[in-house]
Design a protein around this motif. Structure first.
Motif, PDB file in Angstrom:
ATOM      1  N   GLU A 150       0.831  -1.206   0.000  1.00 16.81           N
ATOM      2  CA  GLU A 150       0.000   0.000   0.000  1.00 16.81           C
ATOM      3  C   GLU A 150       0.868   1.260   0.000  1.00 16.81           C
ATOM      4  OE1 GLU A 150      -2.147   1.214   3.550  1.00 16.81           O
ATOM      5  OE2 GLU A 150      -4.018   1.127   2.395  1.00 16.81           O
ATOM      6  N   ASP A 161       2.204   1.704  -3.475  1.00 15.23           N
ATOM      7  CA  ASP A 161       1.150   2.220  -4.364  1.00 15.23           C
ATOM      8  C   ASP A 161       0.977   3.719  -4.175  1.00 15.23           C
ATOM      9  OD1 ASP A 161       0.642  -0.254  -5.389  1.00 15.23           O
ATOM     10  OD2 ASP A 161      -1.007  -0.713  -3.995  1.00 15.23           O
ATOM     11  N   THR A 166       1.760   6.722  -6.844  1.00 13.78           N
ATOM     12  CA  THR A 166       0.638   7.528  -7.321  1.00 13.78           C
ATOM     13  C   THR A 166       0.856   9.014  -7.026  1.00 13.78           C
ATOM     14  OG1 THR A 166      -0.729   5.665  -6.661  1.00 13.78           O
ATOM     15  CG2 THR A 166      -1.891   7.653  -7.320  1.00 13.78           C
TER      16      THR A 166
END
Lengths: 392, 371
Positions: free
Chosen positions: A9, A12, A16
């Motif tokens: 996570e 990610d 992003t």
């Protein structure tokens, strides 16, 4: 949430919020540090997430796939690869806060000041002194083989703080400001004619006590943490089959006019040894991931050092009379960036492989004593104060 | 090979195989028994029956034929343990080489009865391949198989046939009009002459095929390709065995270096000995790596053609060197018949010649690499 899911996570979110192709490397590295993805096994707030080190390969793989620049680990290796580990284990919170982030973003380059002209294999005999003066220490002495010292902001240094103690006990570990007064850095030219390394001289250089790492007299223990990381770093890089030095030998063998059964046999012997050592590295990394390093983790450095000398020397032999030349000559320069691979320079540079990061003789002692449990040699320096140990 | 990352860590099964084999061999087949079997005038059958009961005779034989149904990485673990114990008997000949040849033949089901017999230990099969001192390549086979009615007539002399004195069935390589193939020939139709061996724990013999008639189905049908594949897989398993042989010799030397005192010190505290042992461990780990790799790529012909000779090129010399250095580190006691060091030295040397010497494997590896 499992640790693996937390790591994924965090990756990610980092990719992003800071797309690598739109973010300057230093800014990305800062964000990576803040996300706890610099050294995932460090505590939160120190560039980590407090998870097991086995999650590190995932971070590296995903960031590489995501197009992130990971060259900081290589370019600031003495900081990111070694200094960070020392700070995480032996440092204090405020030291980690002060040094880790700019280290990771490459705003501050680090070097390591261990070896001395009089203390190589017997590092614990070193004589650079640090004498206490109020809240400061005064450094005097000479260090050698210091990579990156000429561009470094900080140096990891081990110095003698108590010459009357037994030699391993009188050492203390510091971080020294390489821009401080009394620090002189000179290039150290090696047999290739280049200066990859430096000599560093300290003359009454002052180091604040808050730059001391761990306790006074604990320097040897701290240094061992650094050296273990270094030995793993040298032995543990996985490479594709047939790459590196053996690839250059194969190319030299394929040059017109080399076809010869004796040379072919020697080439194939070296190819086989090279492939065997490569598989051992892969196996050692796999075993280490599971958490129980086997003997194969300790033998890699010795294998590669000896093999690389043989392969690079054989490559020069394959070049025939061409091997008597030295393209470019000995210019006595400091190399900048990554120079093109040159078999003649590689032949000379390889001699250092079995000296740097622990000579092959020291590696054999380590394997014999720590892995195999054999007794050490009788020692004449063991119970003496450092001051009284015979030395050249 | 492409894309798939191999794992070299032992599986749970392999850990169990190792610990069970180590325990059994240490307790039931210690070197006293090994020596008894190797010095007996006749080949021993009782040990092979024991190993068959453990499922080792049919270790690689699929379960449908009554075998244990294990794969090569598993068999390599067992081979390593058998090497550690210099266990006598036809494991390599029957359970590895002959079994591999049968399973890789045109239609293994045709040989189901033979495989079942091999798995339960009632039949020992041996591969009769070589005829000349340096005749490791199938090109060197002169034995002929000529068509005769529905069957074949086989004529030739095979030498240094591994486990020949044990064999009930020979898989003999012979040349036909359409190339080399293997033929199953019962031992009661041939003349076997046992020959003394360097490694007395493994028996060999000369086998004469004097116009032996066999039925059509005796032909395995895998051709030269199956023979070469069998020998490559054999070389991979032998490399694992060599790792076992070398590691046992190494452990003995290490133990001696710790416990033998001279000049008031354990001899392992002298760097002359300590550094030798460090080098031995280093080379042993590299041998282990190539052996582990080779048995994991048996289903990839392109990779096996590199990995099998590579395993032999590294593991053979390493085993020869370590078993020799083990004698040296033991000093005088290591040169006595009474000490086990020579069993390992002899096993390593013979095993490094059985399926091709160093130069043969080196050259084949080079051919496979295009060098």
């Amino acid at each position: 949430m499992t640790d693996a899911a937390r790591v994924e996570e965090a990756i990610d979110r980092l990719l992003t919020e800071h797309p690598p192709n739109e973010t300057a490397p230093a800014e990305f590295w800062g964000a990576q540090y803040d996300a706890g993805l610099a050294w995932v096994w460090h505590e939160e707030g120190s560039g980590g997430l407090g998870v097991d080190r086995s999650h590190h390969p995932t971070v590296m793989r995903r960031l590489t796939e995501g197009g992130a620049d990971t060259s900081n680990r290589r370019r600031n290796v003495l900081g990111i690869g070694m200094g960070a580990g020392v700070l995480s284990v032996h440092g204090r919170d405020e030291q980690r806060q002060r040094w880790l982030r700019p280290m990771f973003t490459m705003d501050e380059i680090w070097c390591q000041l261990f070896s001395e002209p009089g203390a190589g294999s017997d590092l614990a005999d070193l004589s650079t002194s640090a004498v206490r003066d109020g809240d400061e220490w005064i450094l005097n002495g000479q260090k050698v083989w210091t990579t990156l010292a000429h561009v470094a902001k900080w140096g990891l240094i081990i110095a003698r703080t108590d010459p009357d103690a037994q030699k391993h006990r009188g050492l203390t570990y510091f971080v020294v400001d390489m821009e401080a007064e009394g620090v002189e850095v000179r290039p150290l030219y090696q047999i290739t004619g280049e200066a990859e390394f430096n000599e560093v001289f300290f003359s009454d250089t002052r180091v604040p006590d808050d730059q001391r790492i761990d306790d006074v007299g604990a320097g040897w223990r701290v240094a061992m943490t650094t050296l273990m990381n270094e030995r793993v770093a040298i032995g543990g890089t996985e490479t594709p089959r047939g790459s590196g030095a053996i690839a250059v030998a194969v190319d030299a063998y394929r040059e017109p006019g080399v076809d010869d059964p004796v040379l072919r046999a020697r080439l194939l012997e070296l190819w086989a040894e090279s492939e065997a050592a490569r598989l051992t590295t892969i196996r050692a990394n796999e075993t280490a991931t599971v958490g129980t390093p086997g003997p194969e983790g300790s033998t890699g450095k010795l294998s590669w050092a000896e093999l690389n000398k043989e392969i690079t020397a054989f490559t020069v032999e394959l070049m025939g009379l061409g091997g008597t030349g030295f393209p470019g000559g000995y210019e006595l320069t400091r190399p900048t960036g990554m120079p093109d691979y040159d078999p003649m320079r590689a032949f000379l540079r390889a001699r250092a492989n079995s000296i740097e990061g622990g000579t092959s003789e020291i590696m054999r002692n380590i394997i014999g004593e720590r892995v195999l449990g054999l007794p050490g040699e009788p020692r004449v320096d063991k119970d003496l104060p450092w001051r009284e140990v015979p030395r050249s | 090979m492409t894309g798939v990352r191999l794992s070299y860590l032992p599986s749970e099964d392999q850990d169990l195989i190792r610990s069970a084999a180590r325990k059994y061999l240490t307790e039931k087949i210690p070197s006293d028994r090994v020596r008894e079997i190797m010095m007996a005038s006749e080949p021993d059958r009782s040990l092979w029956d024991e190993l068959a009961d453990l499922g080792w005779a049919g270790f690689l034989v699929p379960e449908e034929y009554g075998g244990s149904g294990f794969g090569y990485p598993d068999a390599a673990v067992l081979a390593e343990e058998l090497g550690r114990a210099v266990t006598p008997g036809p494991f390599l000949a029957s359970a590895v080489l002959a079994t591999t040849a049968l399973l890789g033949s045109g239609d293994p089901r045709r040989h189901g009865d033979l495989l079942s017999g091999m798995a339960d230990g009632s039949v020992v099969a041996a591969s009769a391949i070589y005829e000349k001192r340096r005749g490791w390549d199938p090109e060197d086979i002169d034995t002929t198989a000529n068509p005769d009615g529905d069957g074949w007539v086989i004529t030739g002399r095979k030498r240094w046939v591994l486990s020949a004195p044990h064999a009930d069935m020979f898989l003999v390589s012979a040349r036909t009009d359409d190339g080399v193939d293997l033929f199953a020939v019962p031992s009661d139709t041939v003349i076997v002459t046992p020959t003394p061996t360097l490694d007395a724990t493994r028996r060999q013999g000369d086998v004469v095929f004097d116009s032996v008639a066999v039925p059509a189905e005796a032909r395995l049908g895998g051709g030269e390709e199956n023979l070469r594949r069998t020998l490559d897989i054999g070389a991979a398993v032998v490399a694992s065995e060599q790792v076992g042989v070398a590691s046992a010799a190494f452990d003995m030397a290490l133990d001696h270096a710790r416990t033998r005192f001279q000049f008031g010190r354990a001899i392992g505290s002298f760097q002359a000995v300590k550094h030798r042992l460090a080098d031995m461990l280093t080379r042993l780990e590299n041998a282990r790596s190539v052996a582990l790799h080779a048995v994991r790529v048996v289903d990839d012909p392109v990779e096996l053609a590199i990995a099998a000779p590579l395993a032999a090129v590294i593991a053979g010399p390493v085993a020869n060197w370590i078993t020799g250095e083990s004698i040296q580190i033991h000093g005088g006691i290591g040169f006595t018949w009474e000490h086990d060091a020579h069993l390992y030295f002899k096993r390593a040397k013979a095993a490094s010649l059985l399926l091709g010497d160093h130069g043969y494997h080196l050259s084949r590896m080079g051919d496979a690499l295009g060098l």
